[in-house]
Write a protein that holds these residues in place. Structure first.
Motif, PDB file in Angstrom:
ATOM      1  N   ASP A  83       0.663  -0.981   1.891  1.00 58.87           N
ATOM      2  CA  ASP A  83       0.789  -1.331   0.475  1.00 58.87           C
ATOM      3  C   ASP A  83       1.793  -2.469   0.371  1.00 58.87           C
ATOM      4  OD1 ASP A  83      -0.934   0.176  -1.062  1.00 58.87           O
ATOM      5  OD2 ASP A  83       0.603   1.470  -1.914  1.00 58.87           O
TER       6      ASP A  83
ATOM      7  N   THR B 234       3.587  -4.634  -2.549  1.00 61.66           N
ATOM      8  CA  THR B 234       3.830  -4.718  -3.980  1.00 61.66           C
ATOM      9  C   THR B 234       4.289  -6.128  -4.318  1.00 61.66           C
ATOM     10  OG1 THR B 234       4.458  -2.390  -3.999  1.00 61.66           O
ATOM     11  CG2 THR B 234       5.069  -3.701  -5.927  1.00 61.66           C
TER      12      THR B 234
ATOM     13  N   HIS C 248      -5.689  -4.628  -8.004  1.00 61.24           N
ATOM     14  CA  HIS C 248      -5.666  -4.413  -6.561  1.00 61.24           C
ATOM     15  C   HIS C 248      -6.408  -5.546  -5.855  1.00 61.24           C
ATOM     16  CE1 HIS C 248      -7.773  -2.550  -2.946  1.00 61.24           C
ATOM     17  NE2 HIS C 248      -6.504  -2.476  -2.604  1.00 61.24           N
TER      18      HIS C 248
ATOM     19  N   HIS D 120      -3.120  -3.808   1.251  1.00 64.24           N
ATOM     20  CA  HIS D 120      -3.462  -3.521  -0.143  1.00 64.24           C
ATOM     21  C   HIS D 120      -2.362  -4.073  -1.042  1.00 64.24           C
ATOM     22  CE1 HIS D 120      -6.710  -0.802   1.018  1.00 64.24           C
ATOM     23  NE2 HIS D 120      -5.914  -0.452   2.005  1.00 64.24           N
TER      24      HIS D 120
ATOM     25  N   CYS E 275      -0.689  -4.494  -4.750  1.00 61.32           N
ATOM     26  CA  CYS E 275      -0.643  -3.795  -6.031  1.00 61.32           C
ATOM     27  C   CYS E 275       0.620  -4.203  -6.789  1.00 61.32           C
ATOM     28  CB  CYS E 275      -0.686  -2.286  -5.822  1.00 61.32           C
ATOM     29  SG  CYS E 275       0.636  -1.657  -4.751  1.00 61.32           S
TER      30      CYS E 275
ATOM     31  N   SER F 132       2.522   0.775 -10.178  1.00 60.30           N
ATOM     32  CA  SER F 132       1.108   0.967 -10.527  1.00 60.30           C
ATOM     33  C   SER F 132       0.602   2.310 -10.026  1.00 60.30           C
ATOM     34  CB  SER F 132       0.254  -0.157  -9.933  1.00 60.30           C
ATOM     35  OG  SER F 132       0.251  -0.083  -8.512  1.00 60.30           O
TER      36      SER F 132
ATOM     37  N   TRP G 106      -2.019   2.697  -8.346  1.00 59.34           N
ATOM     38  CA  TRP G 106      -2.438   2.457  -6.965  1.00 59.34           C
ATOM     39  C   TRP G 106      -1.265   2.720  -6.009  1.00 59.34           C
ATOM     40  CZ3 TRP G 106      -6.935   1.377  -4.457  1.00 59.34           C
ATOM     41  CH2 TRP G 106      -6.822   0.989  -3.138  1.00 59.34           C
ATOM     42  N   GLU G 107      -0.133   2.092  -6.302  1.00 61.76           N
ATOM     43  CA  GLU G 107       1.045   2.228  -5.455  1.00 61.76           C
ATOM     44  C   GLU G 107       1.507   3.685  -5.397  1.00 61.76           C
ATOM     45  OE1 GLU G 107       5.146  -0.202  -5.295  1.00 61.76           O
ATOM     46  OE2 GLU G 107       4.939   1.088  -7.062  1.00 61.76           O
TER      47      GLU G 107
END
Length: 187
Positions: free
Chosen positions: A72, A74, A102, A115, A117, A121, A123-124
Motif C-alpha cells: 500500500d 499512500t 485506487h 496499490h 490510495c 481511505s 482501501w488503506e
C-alpha cells in the motif's frame, strides 16, 4: 468470468490476463523484498510517499501466499497521477489499474503489486486491519489459507476472479476484525 459488459474493462489497463494461481509456503524473504521495494518507492517519490506498508498475504508470517508482494502506497490524491505515476514508471513500475480512489502499478515481472490510495481511505484501512488481524489470529489465518488453496486449484480466466471468490471469507474475517470489543477482552 469475462462478459461483454465487464466492469473490469473500465479499470484494467491492458485487459484481463489468464494466469495460474500458485500458492506457496510463506517465505521470510518476502519481508526483505518489501523493504527493497519500499526503498525504491521512497527514492522515487520522497515525501510524496506518505506511507508505504507491506500488506496482503506475503505480509503475514506463516501464511501461504501467491509469491506477489503487495504494497500500500499512500499519496495525497491517487487521482492526481501526474504527481506520482511518471516517477514510479521511471523507477520501473507499470500502471495496471485505474479506479476511483485506487491505482495499482506492478513490476514488469508481476511479482510486486503497488496499490496507491489516499490517507485514511477505506482501501488503506481495510488492508491494514485485515493484515494485522491475520497476524494475531491463527484460526482465521488457517481458514483464509485453506480457502485460498481450494480456490487456487480451480481454473480462472483472470486473477481478479480468484480474488473476488475470496470475498465471503474476507468479509467474515473482517466482521470479527472490526467488531466492537468489550474493554479488557483484547482482540
Amino acid at each position: 468470468m469475462s462478459t461483454a459488459d465487464d466492469p473490469l474493462d473500465d479499470v484494467l489497463i491492458g485487459g484481463r490476463e489468464k494466469r495460474d494461481i500458485v500458492i506457496v509456503e510463506h517465505d521470510p524473504a518476502w519481508a526483505a523484498r518489501f523493504e527493497e521495494e519500499r526503498a525504491r518507492v521512497v527514492a522515487a517519490l520522497g515525501d510524496r510517499a506518505l506511507a508505504v506498508e507491506h500488506i496482503g498475504s506475503t505480509s503475514v508470517p506463516g501464511l501461504a501466499a501467491k509469491p506477489i508482494v503487495d504494497i500500500d502506497l499512500t499519496v495525497a490524491d491517487p487521482a492526481d497521477e501526474d504527481a506520482y505515476v511518471p516517477d514510479l514508471e521511471a523507477a520501473g513500475y507499470v500502471l495496471r489499474v485505474r479506479e476511483p480512489g485506487h491505482r495499482m502499478l506492478r513490476t514488469p515481472e508481476r511479482d510486486v503489486h503497488l496499490h496507491v490510495c489516499a490517507p485514511g481511505s477505506e482501501w488503506e484501512q481495510r488492508h491494514l486491519v485485515f493484515r494485522d488481524w491475520l497476524r494475531t489470529h491463527p484460526d482465521d489465518r488457517r481458514r483464509y489459507e485453506d480457502v485460498k488453496r481450494e480456490l487456487a486449484a480451480r481454473d480462472w480466466d483472470d486473477m481478479n476472479d480468484y480474488a473476488d471468490a475470496k470475498d465471503d471469507v474476507v468479509a467474515d474475517i473482517m466482521g470479527r476484525a472490526t467488531a466492537p470489543r468489550a474493554p479488557g477482552t483484547g482482540g
